[in-house]
Design a protein around this motif. Structure first.
Motif, PDB file in Angstrom:
ATOM      1  N   MET A  27       0.830  -1.209   0.000  1.00 37.34           N
ATOM      2  CA  MET A  27       0.000   0.000   0.000  1.00 37.34           C
ATOM      3  C   MET A  27       0.864   1.259   0.000  1.00 37.34           C
ATOM      4  O   MET A  27       0.569   2.229  -0.701  1.00 37.34           O
ATOM      5  CB  MET A  27      -0.927  -0.006   1.211  1.00 37.34           C
ATOM      6  N   SER A  29       2.393   1.981  -3.371  1.00 35.20           N
ATOM      7  CA  SER A  29       1.475   2.595  -4.335  1.00 35.20           C
ATOM      8  C   SER A  29       1.357   4.097  -4.108  1.00 35.20           C
ATOM      9  O   SER A  29       1.166   4.865  -5.050  1.00 35.20           O
ATOM     10  CB  SER A  29       0.093   1.938  -4.247  1.00 35.20           C
ATOM     11  N   ILE A  30       1.498   4.533  -2.861  1.00 35.26           N
ATOM     12  CA  ILE A  30       1.471   5.966  -2.573  1.00 35.26           C
ATOM     13  C   ILE A  30       2.734   6.639  -3.102  1.00 35.26           C
ATOM     14  O   ILE A  30       2.689   7.747  -3.654  1.00 35.26           O
ATOM     15  CB  ILE A  30       1.331   6.210  -1.056  1.00 35.26           C
ATOM     16  N   GLY A  77      -6.878  -0.898   4.198  1.00 33.25           N
ATOM     17  CA  GLY A  77      -6.560  -0.894   2.776  1.00 33.25           C
ATOM     18  C   GLY A  77      -7.443   0.054   1.990  1.00 33.25           C
ATOM     19  O   GLY A  77      -6.967   0.790   1.114  1.00 33.25           O
ATOM     20  N   ASP A  78      -8.734   0.053   2.284  1.00 37.45           N
ATOM     21  CA  ASP A  78      -9.659   0.969   1.610  1.00 37.45           C
ATOM     22  C   ASP A  78      -9.285   2.424   1.888  1.00 37.45           C
ATOM     23  O   ASP A  78      -9.285   3.270   0.981  1.00 37.45           O
ATOM     24  CB  ASP A  78     -11.095   0.708   2.075  1.00 37.45           C
ATOM     25  N   ASN A 133      -6.165   3.431  -0.034  1.00 35.25           N
ATOM     26  CA  ASN A 133      -6.444   3.623  -1.458  1.00 35.25           C
ATOM     27  C   ASN A 133      -7.036   5.004  -1.719  1.00 35.25           C
ATOM     28  O   ASN A 133      -6.661   5.677  -2.683  1.00 35.25           O
ATOM     29  CB  ASN A 133      -7.410   2.547  -1.960  1.00 35.25           C
ATOM     30  N   ASN A 152      -4.250   7.570  -1.202  1.00 34.04           N
ATOM     31  CA  ASN A 152      -3.354   7.566  -2.353  1.00 34.04           C
ATOM     32  C   ASN A 152      -3.911   8.440  -3.463  1.00 34.04           C
ATOM     33  O   ASN A 152      -3.205   9.275  -4.049  1.00 34.04           O
ATOM     34  CB  ASN A 152      -3.162   6.129  -2.836  1.00 34.04           C
ATOM     35  N   ASN A 153      -5.191   8.286  -3.748  1.00 34.46           N
ATOM     36  CA  ASN A 153      -5.840   9.078  -4.785  1.00 34.46           C
ATOM     37  C   ASN A 153      -5.839  10.565  -4.433  1.00 34.46           C
ATOM     38  O   ASN A 153      -5.595  11.428  -5.282  1.00 34.46           O
ATOM     39  CB  ASN A 153      -7.276   8.577  -4.983  1.00 34.46           C
TER      40      ASN A 153
END
Length: 339
Positions: free
Chosen positions: A101, A104-105, A285-286, A289, A292-293
């Motif tokens: 995770m 991804s950031i 996790g949600d 995410n 990150n966006n």
């Protein structure tokens, strides 16, 4: 995201505006103020393609000349600040695959000209030594996904101060942020909330807070692992004779602890970050995410203050032609008059 992000100033806002800071000595190294700003519709959809002249930014009520920077010109220096002591031990299963995770950031692969970087810090009653800043989070996979259990402390403010110190050493062109994964309230810090907020403002650092309920986690752990010789308690007698052996001091402590404010969320709001809560790996996790966006799609506003008045400056950001849109940005910064 299963739980809406909560942005609020509450108790800390009142404290910060009071006389407690009247004699604080401030130390800023630049007058450029960076204001990452998120714009959403009422339905929480991100808004793109706005330009600098769409924004009105005021400093202590005075409009400023706003610049809109390319996010790629300001790579991210991120401190992953993880609580491992106290109730956090009951959340270790939620941290599984956390390294993926975080990767991804960070986004760009190692070897890019200006990669985003992360440093990992664990804390209990005190912060532990930090890993070096790197764009390859995989090398810290084991430390992130399988943290060592700390002691019974949860010194959130001390951890934040330690992380800010690390970020101060990063290049001036970097965006600075702390991803705080912890319980909601501080337990045992020497640092004060007012000092943390001051230092966040001086360093242009945003806090993104992912919190769990220490009380709820402790209660769940007590039910799962209790072997104490306490009197049995009948749970739901109508459904049968299921018995639980339980320490009655635990719910009392939980009730007292629940009275504390979510100070991690307060800090995040004032710094221009955001916060959410989680109770398991799926929820964390949600939340990550969504974060990150949001990090990738914030507008990077900046300005040089027209006033050099020492102390707390209040920032407000709004849109000229779109008052129906939701704008999230930092609410203040600290300034010391330049020599």
């Amino acid at each position: 995201m299963t739980k809406a992000a909560v942005l609020k100033s509450g108790v800390l806002a009142a404290v910060l505006s009071g006389a407690a800071f009247a004699q604080t000595t401030l130390h800023t190294t630049t007058t450029l103020v960076v204001v990452p700003t998120l714009v959403e519709t009422a339905g929480k959809e991100l808004v793109f393609s706005l330009k600098a002249d769409d924004f009105v930014l005021t400093d202590n009520g005075v409009p400023q000349k706003v610049m809109l920077e390319d996010a790629s010109s300001r790579p991210l220096s991120l401190v992953l600040l993880m609580q491992t002591g106290g109730a956090a031990r009951g959340q270790f299963p939620s941290f599984a695959n956390l390294d993926t995770m975080i990767a991804s950031i960070l986004g760009p692969a190692p070897g890019d000209v200006t990669p985003n970087k992360v440093s990992v810090v664990n804390f209990d009653s005190r912060p532990e030594a930090a890993s070096p800043f790197t764009s390859d989070v995989a090398q810290w996979k084991d430390a992130i996904d399988h943290p060592d259990a700390g002691n019974s402390g949860a010194a959130v403010f001390d951890g934040l101060e330690y992380a800010i110190g690390l970020l101060k050493q990063q290049p001036a062109n970097m965006r600075r942020a702390i991803l705080l994964i912890s319980q909601e309230h501080d337990d045992g810090s020497h640092a004060k909330a007012k000092d943390v907020v001051r230092d966040l403002g001086e360093t242009n650092t945003a806090v993104y807070s992912m919190t769990f309920s220490a009380e709820k986690t402790t209660l769940r752990q007590e039910f799962r692992h209790s072997s104490h010789p306490h009197p049995p308690i009948t749970i739901n007698p109508a459904a049968g004779s299921f018995l639980g052996y339980y320490d009655l001091s635990v719910p009392l402590n939980a009730a007292i602890g629940a009275m504390h404010k979510n100070m991690s969320a307060e800090i995040a709001a004032l710094s221009g970050g955001e916060t959410s809560s989680f109770d398991n790996a799926v929820e964390l996790g949600d939340d990550l995410n969504v974060l990150n966006n949001h990090i990738r799609n914030r507008y990077i506003l900046s300005f040089y203050p027209t006033s050099q008045t020492t102390g707390l400056h209040t920032i407000a950001v709004r849109l000229v032609h779109h008052p129906e849109l939701l704008v999230s940005a930092r609410r203040n910064y600290w300034l010391e008059a330049q020599p």
